[in-house]
Write a protein that holds these residues in place. Structure first.
Motif, short mmCIF file in Angstrom:
data_model
loop_
_atom_site.label_atom_id
_atom_site.label_comp_id
_atom_site.label_asym_id
_atom_site.label_seq_id
_atom_site.Cartn_x
_atom_site.Cartn_y
_atom_site.Cartn_z
N ALA A 39 44.01 0.71 2.77
CA ALA A 39 45.09 1.48 2.12
C ALA A 39 44.96 1.42 0.61
CB ALA A 39 46.45 0.94 2.56
N GLY A 40 44.51 0.27 0.10
CA GLY A 40 44.33 0.12 -1.34
C GLY A 40 43.25 1.05 -1.87
N VAL A 41 42.16 1.20 -1.12
CA VAL A 41 41.09 2.11 -1.53
C VAL A 41 41.60 3.55 -1.57
CG1 VAL A 41 38.85 3.07 -0.87
CG2 VAL A 41 39.25 0.61 -0.67
N VAL A 42 42.40 3.92 -0.57
CA VAL A 42 42.99 5.27 -0.55
C VAL A 42 43.89 5.47 -1.76
CG1 VAL A 42 44.55 6.82 0.70
CG2 VAL A 42 42.87 5.47 1.96
N SER A 43 44.67 4.41 -2.12
CA SER A 43 45.59 4.52 -3.26
C SER A 43 44.83 4.71 -4.57
CB SER A 43 46.50 3.30 -3.34
OG SER A 43 45.82 2.18 -3.88
N ILE A 44 43.66 4.06 -4.69
CA ILE A 44 42.86 4.21 -5.90
C ILE A 44 42.36 5.65 -6.04
CG2 ILE A 44 40.68 3.53 -6.99
CD1 ILE A 44 41.11 0.74 -5.75
N ILE A 45 41.88 6.21 -4.94
CA ILE A 45 41.41 7.61 -4.95
C ILE A 45 42.56 8.55 -5.27
CG2 ILE A 45 40.40 9.45 -3.55
CD1 ILE A 45 38.95 7.23 -1.95
N ALA A 46 43.72 8.31 -4.62
CA ALA A 46 44.89 9.16 -4.85
C ALA A 46 45.35 9.06 -6.30
CB ALA A 46 46.02 8.74 -3.91
N ASN A 47 45.28 7.87 -6.87
CA ASN A 47 45.71 7.68 -8.26
C ASN A 47 44.84 8.48 -9.22
OD1 ASN A 47 47.32 6.46 -10.29
ND2 ASN A 47 45.72 4.95 -10.67
N ALA A 48 43.54 8.47 -9.01
CA ALA A 48 42.64 9.25 -9.87
C ALA A 48 42.94 10.74 -9.77
CB ALA A 48 41.19 8.97 -9.49
N ILE A 49 43.19 11.22 -8.56
CA ILE A 49 43.49 12.65 -8.36
C ILE A 49 44.82 13.03 -9.00
CG2 ILE A 49 43.99 14.42 -6.62
CD1 ILE A 49 42.05 12.91 -4.75
N PHE A 50 45.88 12.23 -8.72
CA PHE A 50 47.20 12.52 -9.29
C PHE A 50 47.17 12.46 -10.82
CE2 PHE A 50 49.38 10.87 -5.20
CZ PHE A 50 49.37 12.15 -4.67
N ASN A 51 46.47 11.46 -11.35
CA ASN A 51 46.38 11.35 -12.81
C ASN A 51 45.72 12.58 -13.43
OD1 ASN A 51 47.63 8.89 -13.18
ND2 ASN A 51 45.76 7.69 -13.23
N ALA A 52 44.62 13.02 -12.84
CA ALA A 52 43.89 14.17 -13.37
C ALA A 52 44.77 15.42 -13.37
CB ALA A 52 42.62 14.41 -12.56
N ILE A 53 45.51 15.61 -12.28
CA ILE A 53 46.34 16.82 -12.16
C ILE A 53 47.58 16.74 -13.05
CG2 ILE A 53 47.75 18.21 -10.59
CD1 ILE A 53 45.82 17.36 -8.33
N LEU A 54 48.35 15.65 -12.91
CA LEU A 54 49.65 15.55 -13.58
C LEU A 54 49.52 15.37 -15.09
CD1 LEU A 54 51.54 13.35 -10.96
CD2 LEU A 54 51.83 15.79 -11.39
N SER A 55 48.49 14.65 -15.55
CA SER A 55 48.34 14.48 -17.00
C SER A 55 48.00 15.81 -17.67
CB SER A 55 47.25 13.44 -17.32
OG SER A 55 45.99 13.86 -16.83
N ASN A 56 47.32 16.69 -16.96
CA ASN A 56 47.01 18.02 -17.51
C ASN A 56 48.22 18.94 -17.47
OD1 ASN A 56 44.29 17.74 -18.24
ND2 ASN A 56 43.61 17.99 -16.12
N VAL A 57 49.08 18.74 -16.47
CA VAL A 57 50.24 19.64 -16.31
C VAL A 57 51.41 19.23 -17.18
CG1 VAL A 57 51.94 20.53 -14.65
CG2 VAL A 57 49.55 20.27 -13.97
N ILE A 58 51.78 17.94 -17.14
CA ILE A 58 52.98 17.49 -17.87
C ILE A 58 52.71 16.37 -18.86
CG2 ILE A 58 54.64 18.25 -16.13
CD1 ILE A 58 54.67 15.47 -14.98
N GLY A 59 51.46 16.06 -19.12
CA GLY A 59 51.12 15.10 -20.16
C GLY A 59 51.28 13.65 -19.72
N ALA A 60 51.66 12.79 -20.66
CA ALA A 60 51.69 11.35 -20.43
C ALA A 60 52.68 10.94 -19.35
CB ALA A 60 52.02 10.63 -21.74
N VAL A 61 53.82 11.63 -19.26
CA VAL A 61 54.79 11.28 -18.22
C VAL A 61 54.19 11.48 -16.83
CG1 VAL A 61 56.84 11.73 -19.61
CG2 VAL A 61 55.83 13.59 -18.30
N GLY A 62 53.20 12.34 -16.74
CA GLY A 62 52.53 12.55 -15.46
C GLY A 62 51.81 11.31 -14.98
N LEU A 63 51.33 10.47 -15.91
CA LEU A 63 50.67 9.23 -15.52
C LEU A 63 51.67 8.25 -14.93
CD1 LEU A 63 48.31 8.78 -18.59
CD2 LEU A 63 47.77 9.78 -16.36
#
Length: 507
Positions: free
Chosen positions: A378-402
């Motif tokens: 589950a931890g490995v999945v969370s790491i992959i999910a974190n990279a994906i969410f960070n890439a998307i949300l930081s581009n859309v809404i900036g730092a709060v997205g992280l």
């Protein structure tokens, strides 16, 4: 006062201090350096070796204790300690030297936005922390050894020394050394902690100096240690990924995200760890008795107690976030503008506190059933999910997205682990948990409604910040527990009933 009572008090105080060590360190850094680019460079650089440091510190005890007990029964406990210490020293030393030598390349590759003085700070911060790794591993082994000898206070004290030196270095040497005073203080603390262990045990009892290292035994130990350490290091790896993205978003983002994260994680440090620890003996008893119903009841009670305490705490923090950040951080170099930015980030982090605290209870279930490898998956999945969410949300809404990404990853992590444990345990009483969570949520909403009315309707926020916070916290707690009593929240009734039983038994 008996020696036992003094030792217990010292242990509790040092443990409490350790729980908030990162927070206290960051308060000192915020006061001295604010949210400047030097803090961004320091935090970004220390995150790399710190992942290895926490991997060694937190994973070593869980792996060493059962391993030591196994060899101790065979009369080879001290020999095993010697092998693990020697093996860990050489492994840690190789990591330390390689990390220090490669730090300039790592910083240039991972943080290309750092230039000039910022890049220089990042490189030397990484170098100093990497050099500390050589002794961090050995310190971790001996802290596990002290725990095996029931000397918990000394183990905690040795870790407290490192924290005190880090904070002391920042406060006493910042004029001469600037931000370098922080990693230098950590390095000095690590060395001092090692020396204290050596003096306390005396060289003859420290290890068998003439015994050659048995690498077969060492590698056998590390096969057990690595998955445990990796499981525990998942959170730090995700934090490192967050730092990679935040370093590209401008000055102050890395530092203010870090300040926000430390603040909102206080409830997790208090309630998350405590409830999970209290539930563990009940789960262990269920395992010994092979009573899955008792096991399921233990998990359900843990989840209910967790939500009972966390829901109002998180909601109250959201209502009072700006004032909390102001009281904790806003002094010296930390300005009102930094308070506003940190407060915004902190609100988006709050979801992670709830989900990772819930996951802490669930993790105890996996460890009890000896199914810890599911947590690692589950931890490995969370790491992959974190990279994906960070890439998307930081581009859309900036730092709060992280910050939002951290909360979403926490939800994914807890959802995966809960559903997996649900299947392994043969199901939980979802209707009971759902009903309890609904009552707690309603009680929390009542509390928030009253606090918002007092804040905006009665203009209580015009008061000085400290009296305002005291009044609102006391009022919020009173309204919440009154609502919990009126809505007949079972977990709250159980706590009250246990308190009455204890009073009767004491009188």
């Amino acid at each position: 006062m008996s020696k036992l009572r003094v030792a217990s008090i010292l242990f509790l105080l040092s443990t409490f201090f350790l729980k908030f060590s990162s927070m206290l360190r960051d308060i000192a850094i915020a006061h001295l350096f604010g949210d400047s680019y030097v803090v961004d460079a320091y935090i970004a650089a220390m995150t790399i070796p710190n992942a290895i440091i926490l991997f060694m510190l937190t994973g070593m005890k869980d792996a060493f204790l059962p391993s030591y007990y196994k060899y101790e029964k065979l009369g080879k406990g001290f020999s095993h300690l010697t092998n693990v210490v020697k093996g860990t020293f050489w492994i840690s030393s190789v990591i330390a030297v390689c990390g220090a030598v490669l730090s300039p390349l790592l910083i240039r590759w991972l943080y290309p936005s750092f230039t000039g003085h910022g890049a220089e700070i990042a490189v030397w911060t990484a170098v100093i922390y990497f050099l500390s790794v050589a002794l961090v591993g050995v310190n971790a082994v001996y802290e596990g050894y002290f725990d095996s000898q029931k000397k918990f206070s000394f183990s905690t004290f040795s870790q407290t020394i490192v924290v005190l030196c880090t904070i002391g270095g920042a406060i006493l040497l910042y004029r001469q050394m600037g931000i370098y005073s922080v990693p230098f203080g950590y390095f000095v603390g690590t060395v001092l902690s090692f020396i204290i262990k050596l003096v306390y045990l005396r060289p003859r009892r420290f290890l068998m100096w003439s015994q050659p290292a048995d690498w077969r035994e060492i590698l056998s130990f590390y096969k057990v240690f690595l998955p445990i350490g990796l499981t525990i290091a998942v959170g730090q790896i995700n934090l490192f990924i967050d730092t990679l993205f935040s370093a590209r978003l401008g000055e102050g983002v890395v530092s203010n995200l870090n300040y926000a994260f430390r603040l909102v994680n206080i409830p997790q440090a208090i309630f998350g760890v405590t409830i999970a620890t209290l539930v563990f003996p009940l789960l262990a008893e269920a395992k010994v008795k092979e009573d899955m119903q008792l096991f399921r009841t233990g998990i359900e009670k843990g989840l209910n107690y967790m939500f009972l305490l966390l829901a109002p705490t998180i909601a109250g923090m959201i209502v009072l976030m700006r004032e909390l950040v102001q009281v904790v951080y806003e002094r010296g170099a930390f300005t009102a503008a930094a308070t506003a930015q940190t407060s915004e980030y902190a609100i988006f982090f709050t979801g992670s506190v709830l989900f990772y605290s819930i996951q802490a209870v669930i993790a105890k279930g996996f460890y009890t059933l000896e199914k810890g490898h599911y947590i690692l998956r589950a931890g490995v999945v969370s790491i992959i999910a974190n990279a994906i969410f960070n890439a998307i949300l930081s581009n859309v809404i900036g730092a709060v997205g992280l910050a939002l990404s951290t909360s979403l990853v926490g939800f994914v992590y807890s959802a995966i682990t809960f559903t997996t444990l649900y299947k392994l345990a043969g199901g939980f009483s979802l209707s009971v948990i759902g009903k309890e969570y609904a009552k707690i949520t309603i009680s929390t909403l009542v509390m928030c409604a009253v606090l918002l009315f007092v804040k905006h309707g009665l203009h209580a926020d015009h008061l000085s910040v400290v009296p305002y916070l005291v009044i609102m916290i006391i009022l919020g707690a009173a309204i919440y527990f009154l609502a919990a009593w009126l809505f007949r929240v079972e977990s709250f009734k159980e706590i009250v009933a246990k308190g009455r039983i204890k009073q009767v038994s004491d009188s």
